[in-house]
Scaffold this motif. Structure first.
Motif, PDB file in Angstrom:
ATOM      1  N   ARG A 103       0.813  -1.222   0.000  1.00  0.00           N
ATOM      2  CA  ARG A 103       0.000   0.000   0.000  1.00  0.00           C
ATOM      3  C   ARG A 103       0.843   1.267   0.000  1.00  0.00           C
ATOM      4  NH1 ARG A 103      -5.508  -1.010   3.391  1.00  0.00           N
ATOM      5  NH2 ARG A 103      -5.836  -3.151   2.769  1.00  0.00           N
ATOM      6  N   GLU A 140      -0.476   4.291  -2.113  1.00  0.00           N
ATOM      7  CA  GLU A 140      -1.772   4.921  -1.922  1.00  0.00           C
ATOM      8  C   GLU A 140      -1.573   6.280  -1.283  1.00  0.00           C
ATOM      9  OE1 GLU A 140      -4.516   2.350  -0.057  1.00  0.00           O
ATOM     10  OE2 GLU A 140      -4.512   0.949  -1.729  1.00  0.00           O
ATOM     11  N   GLU A 182      -2.917   8.193   2.129  1.00  0.00           N
ATOM     12  CA  GLU A 182      -3.481   7.232   3.073  1.00  0.00           C
ATOM     13  C   GLU A 182      -2.396   6.489   3.822  1.00  0.00           C
ATOM     14  OE1 GLU A 182      -6.719   3.616   3.184  1.00  0.00           O
ATOM     15  OE2 GLU A 182      -6.128   4.492   1.293  1.00  0.00           O
ATOM     16  N   GLU A 204      -6.391  11.330  -7.365  1.00  0.00           N
ATOM     17  CA  GLU A 204      -5.918  10.502  -6.254  1.00  0.00           C
ATOM     18  C   GLU A 204      -6.960   9.468  -5.866  1.00  0.00           C
ATOM     19  OE1 GLU A 204      -4.976  11.319  -1.579  1.00  0.00           O
ATOM     20  OE2 GLU A 204      -4.222  12.768  -3.046  1.00  0.00           O
ATOM     21  N   ARG A 258      -6.497   5.423  -6.195  1.00  0.00           N
ATOM     22  CA  ARG A 258      -6.624   4.504  -5.063  1.00  0.00           C
ATOM     23  C   ARG A 258      -7.718   3.470  -5.316  1.00  0.00           C
ATOM     24  NH1 ARG A 258      -6.509   8.939  -0.644  1.00  0.00           N
ATOM     25  NH2 ARG A 258      -8.367   7.888   0.078  1.00  0.00           N
ATOM     26  N   ARG A 268      -6.269   0.837  -7.588  1.00  0.00           N
ATOM     27  CA  ARG A 268      -5.358  -0.048  -6.865  1.00  0.00           C
ATOM     28  C   ARG A 268      -6.126  -1.056  -6.016  1.00  0.00           C
ATOM     29  NH1 ARG A 268      -1.004  -2.059  -6.635  1.00  0.00           N
ATOM     30  NH2 ARG A 268      -0.302  -1.506  -4.558  1.00  0.00           N
ATOM     31  N   ARG A 269      -7.173  -0.591  -5.356  1.00  0.00           N
ATOM     32  CA  ARG A 269      -7.948  -1.486  -4.500  1.00  0.00           C
ATOM     33  C   ARG A 269      -8.689  -2.534  -5.316  1.00  0.00           C
ATOM     34  NH1 ARG A 269     -10.202   3.400  -0.648  1.00  0.00           N
ATOM     35  NH2 ARG A 269      -8.314   3.611   0.618  1.00  0.00           N
TER      36      ARG A 269
END
Length: 900
Positions: free
Chosen positions: A663, A666, A669, A719, A723, A726-727
């Motif tokens: 992560r 990210e 975060e 952003e 994210r 990516r998730r």
């Protein structure tokens, strides 16, 4: 942590946002990073020279940026850089709240970079900027990695030299650094280096040093990752006012030593330790769960799929303990196969474990030792794979390493052998051997590591020779595969590896000379064991599930394997499909390609001498034909080569899962490494993989914070979208991993109740019937299919010998290896009666043969215990001996006259 601003240090960026740099990594062609501390007199000419060079040939360099990192200067350095940034939008100034060191400054600059290539250069430009062309050409030829501007290269041009004493001290310091940390690189400290951008950001993100030692740490990271590091000869001139002093080499050494001692540093290392302890505990719990049936009743539970092997292994443990206590030869015994005996060194007695566990065996019995060896050995093997993957793969998540290790240790082939063959389950020394061999490849302390490799290999010989042979095959397959992909690394590794192997051989030979002589030339030695023409895996076996897997079916697996202890493939089609997907996804990684090639070649070899194409009558010659009749290989069950696939697939899985759960990219975060663990310790940061391709760690800037990219740019929306992407990728990937692994999760190994030892044996009643030198002859005579008499010996103490047995020994004049004792007429007769349930016609010739065989065995008493078809066995023995049995201590016995 050292790779992020320490102690809450504020970092200010003048120019393009550092947050945007992380998000747009690779969006420019070249980033030049210049660390600066009190460089007001040299910085402006340096910046002008760099800009002029890059502007002179825009087609050559494309888009570029120039990042100056002011490391807490007390002069006008920051003002000069800010002025340059105001004149040129491609110049960026990064400042902090104090002086932290060159390593800290470089880390901030590289992590703020966006270039597909990143050049780091000192502010004095001791190496002229036009030497960038040489480095760029080399990096293009290498396809990535690092190109170092080297002053020590034979073709380098030193235009202005230092004082002779200063130069000599510098060479001495550099030599010590190479000896301690980065062997094979002549000039680690030159401040002119060009990196692949993604690889540089991955390396600096994982760095911990703030001082001059950062150069060594980064180069070591590249070397361990399998990325090329090439020294390029450059022009170099000593610059007055240099910040580097000869004694600073000592500081570098001190930094490296302190970092090694700290295991990577403070809280991070404590987090790693906690994770490793948790992983070890989980592996131990999983192992206990699998063997809970044994632990529920240690003296009456028998693994249902073990055949006669549990009896054999408990006998090995008990006999070894007796030999140790009574100072007998641990390599031979006549307690089985009397009077010829058994060559224990030529059997898998695992002296490396059975000898140390002698106190346990004598105090609690061999059944406890058996359960301990299986349970603790499996957990230790899994943990050692975990440590190897965490150290030698770029897996920032220790849990990703643990998942790969779980596949390596708990794979279906391993669990199949976990029923009966601890020599193929207890493999904790194999990862240790691989780790030591990799250190030799790096040229690291060749003599020391060669000696240790020799000692470790010697110990593995006393744990399992066939497992070591398979491990060597796997390492050789990987080495050849990796060399085909990275010839430069192979060339660099060959010489220290060969030297280390020579040293290891010199260590092994005197330690193993007598045991190996006894094994191959001593009493009851043999030269090979044949397993038939159908000992290879079926291609279908790799796609199906094993009988004891969660989704497995016993009938399907039984039809594709020799027996339930030799299910040497059965990885399941979902895992095979996942592995192909990982190969495609991580194709850029030389390690992944080499691991996939290793698994494929091992699987191909395991198909045996003849490969039957499924659903056809086509039979093709298999590659095992080349090895089948070679020394050592002629005794190998070729389907076992398929076990090499388990750690190879486990390593690929660890790399893939680490990418999925990482992560660090990210933004906003996870400014730090996040909840999934720390990168590998220094000296052990992971091996052979490529860096995370999505983003790098660092701090996020709020929209509008930098003044250049604010909320109006839409950065916040980008952003969020990034994210979310990516998730989504992570979720899909982890679901695919779960779908591949869930079907092959091992289930609890089933047990059955074993027969009690008859009181005639357990209470020592036999002693009044057996004189010194006489044997107890069980009916039928023990063989690999029925070795309950070995349980009698191991449970009550080996106070008597038996004929026959379950072991490997010679047969015939050519001493070919077989399982059990050479057949005799009487032993064959009794076995056939037990299996058929019919009494044959017994004539005078049979009675004479029985007297002859009993005399050969020096029989004192013949014993028939309750068992299937015991009535017909009783009748047969009565006819052979000409008199009825009497029942004593729960068995029927025939007391024989003293042997002559």
């Amino acid at each position: 942590m050292a790779h992020a601003p320490a102690g809450g240090t504020d970092v200010t960026t003048v120019g393009p946002s550092k947050n945007a740099g992380k998000k747009d990594a690779g969006s420019v062609d070249l980033t030049v990073v210049v660390p600066a501390y009190n460089e007001e007199h040299r910085l402006r000419p340096t910046l002008d020279a760099i800009r002029a060079h890059l502007r002179a040939d825009p087609d050559r360099w494309g888009t570029w940026e120039l990042i100056v990192v002011d490391d807490g200067s007390t002069d006008a350095t920051a003002a000069i850089a800010a002025e340059a940034a105001a004149d040129e939008p491609r110049v960026q100034l990064v400042t902090g709240d104090g002086n932290h060191g060159k390593g800290y400054a470089l880390r901030q600059g590289v992590l703020a970079s966006r270039g597909r290539r990143v050049l780091v250069t000192d502010a004095d430009l001791a190496t002229p900027i036009d030497e960038l062309d040489r480095l760029d050409q080399q990096l293009t030829a290498d396809g990535g990695g690092a190109a170092i501007g080297s002053r020590a290269h034979p073709d380098a041009r030193i235009e202005v030299r230092q004082l002779a004493l200063r130069e000599w001290l510098g060479r001495l310091g550099n030599g010590l650094i190479r000896l301690v940390a980065v062997n094979g690189i002549s000039d680690t400290q030159c401040g002119f280096k060009l990196f692949d951008g993604e690889q540089a950001r991955a390396a600096f993100a994982g760095s911990r040093l703030d001082g001059w030692g950062i150069d060594v740490e980064i180069l070591r990271f590249f070397r361990r990752s399998g990325w090329p590091v090439t020294e390029v000869p450059v022009r170099w001139s000593h610059q007055p006012g240099s910040k580097v002093r000869p004694l600073d080499y000592g500081k570098v050494l001190l930094e490296l030593v302190r970092l090694r001692a700290a295991g990577g540093g403070g809280a991070g290392s404590r987090g790693v330790l906690r994770t490793d302890l948790a992983v070890a505990g989980l592996f131990l719990l999983a192992s206990f769960f699998l063997y809970k049936g044994l632990w529920a009743d240690l003296h009456h539970a028998y693994l249902a799929d073990a055949g006669s092997d549990q009896n054999q292994w408990e006998w090995f443990f008990r006999v070894t303990a007796e030999n140790v206590v009574h100072l007998r030869n641990p390599l031979f015994t006549t307690l089985q196969n009397f009077p010829d005996g058994v060559n224990l060194m030529a059997n898998t007695v695992m002296l490396g474990i059975s000898v140390p566990l002698t106190p346990v065996t004598l105090a609690f019995g061999p059944a406890v030792t058996w359960a301990l060896v299986l349970t603790l050995g499996l957990a230790a093997t899994a943990f050692c794979w975990h440590r190897l993957f965490a150290r030698r793969l770029i897996v920032h998540s220790r849990w990703a390493a643990a998942l790969g290790a779980a596949l390596a240790a708990f794979a279906p082939p391993m669990m199949s052998h976990g029923n009966a063959h601890p020599n193929f389950l207890v493999l904790f020394m194999i990862p240790v051997l691989i780790e030591r061999a990799l250190r030799l490849c790096e040229g690291e302390r060749v003599v020391r590591n060669g000696v240790l490799l020799g000692l470790f290999a010697t110990y593995q010989i006393f744990l399992g020779e066939e497992a070591l042979l398979l491990a060597v095959m796997g390492m050789l397959l990987f080495a050849l595969s990796y060399a085909a992909v990275r010839r430069d690394v192979a060339r660099a590794a060959l010489r220290p590896l060969l030297r280390g192997l020579g040293i290891a051989t010199l260590v092994c030979l005197p330690l193993l000379a007598f045991p190996l002589y006894w094994q191959f030339f001593g009493p009851q030695s043999y030269h090979s064991v044949l397993h038939g023409d159908n000992a290879g895996n079926s291609p279908l076996a790799f796609l199906e599930y094993s009988g004891r897997a969660l989704f497995g079916d016993e009938r399907t697996a039984d039809a594709l394997a020799m027996n339930r202890t030799e299910q040497n493939a059965f990885y399941g089609w979902p895992l095979i499909a996942l592995s192909v997907g990982i190969l495609v996804w991580l194709w850029r990684s030389a390690a992944v390609r080499a691991l996939a090639c290793t698994a494929f070649l091992a699987a191909l070899l395991s198909l045996g001498q003849r490969i039957r194409i499924p659903f056809t009558d086509v039979v093709l010659p298999g590659p095992w034909l080349m090895l089948a009749h070679q020394p050592l290989f002629e005794s190998v069950i070729e389907s076992r080569v398929g076990m090499i696939c388990a750690p190879a697939l486990g390593a690929m899985l660890a790399l893939a899962v680490d990418r999925l759960v990482d992560r660090r990219g990210e933004i906003g975060e996870f400014g730090e490494w996040g909840e999934f663990g720390e990168p590998g310790e220094f000296g052990e940061p992971g091996e052979f993989a490529e860096p995370e391709e999505f983003a790098e760690p660092g701090e996020s800037a709020e929209p509008g914070e930098s003044g250049e990219l604010g909320a109006a740019t839409g950065l916040g929306a980008l952003e969020v979208a990034y994210r979310r992407q990516r998730r989504t990728i992570r979720t899909i990937g982890l679901l695919a991993v779960a779908a591949a692994l869930l079907p092959i999760v091992p289930t609890t190994l089933p047990v059955r109740e074993r027969p009690d030892v008859p009181p005639f044996i357990a209470e020592g009643m036999y002693r009044s019937y057996v004189s010194k030198g006489e044997t107890v002859v069980p009916v039928p005579v023990p063989d690999p299919g029925n070795a309950e008499a070995l349980h009698w010996q191991s449970a009550s103490g080996p106070g008597f010998s038996v004929p026959g047995g379950y072991f490997n020994g010679p047969w015939g004049e050519d001493r070919r290896g077989i399982y059990g004792a050479p057949a005799r007429y009487t032993s064959n007769l009794l076995r056939d009666v037990r299996n058929s349930g019919q009494v044959p016609e017994i004539n005078a010739q049979w009675r004479a043969q029985a007297r002859f065989d009993l005399a050969f065995w020096k029989a004192g008493v013949v014993v028939l215990a309750p068992q299937p078809n015991d009535a017909v066995l009783n009748e047969t023995v009565e006819k052979l001996l000409g008199r009825p049995a009497k029942k004593v201590g729960g068995v029927w016995i025939w007391d024989l006259p003293p042997a002559r």
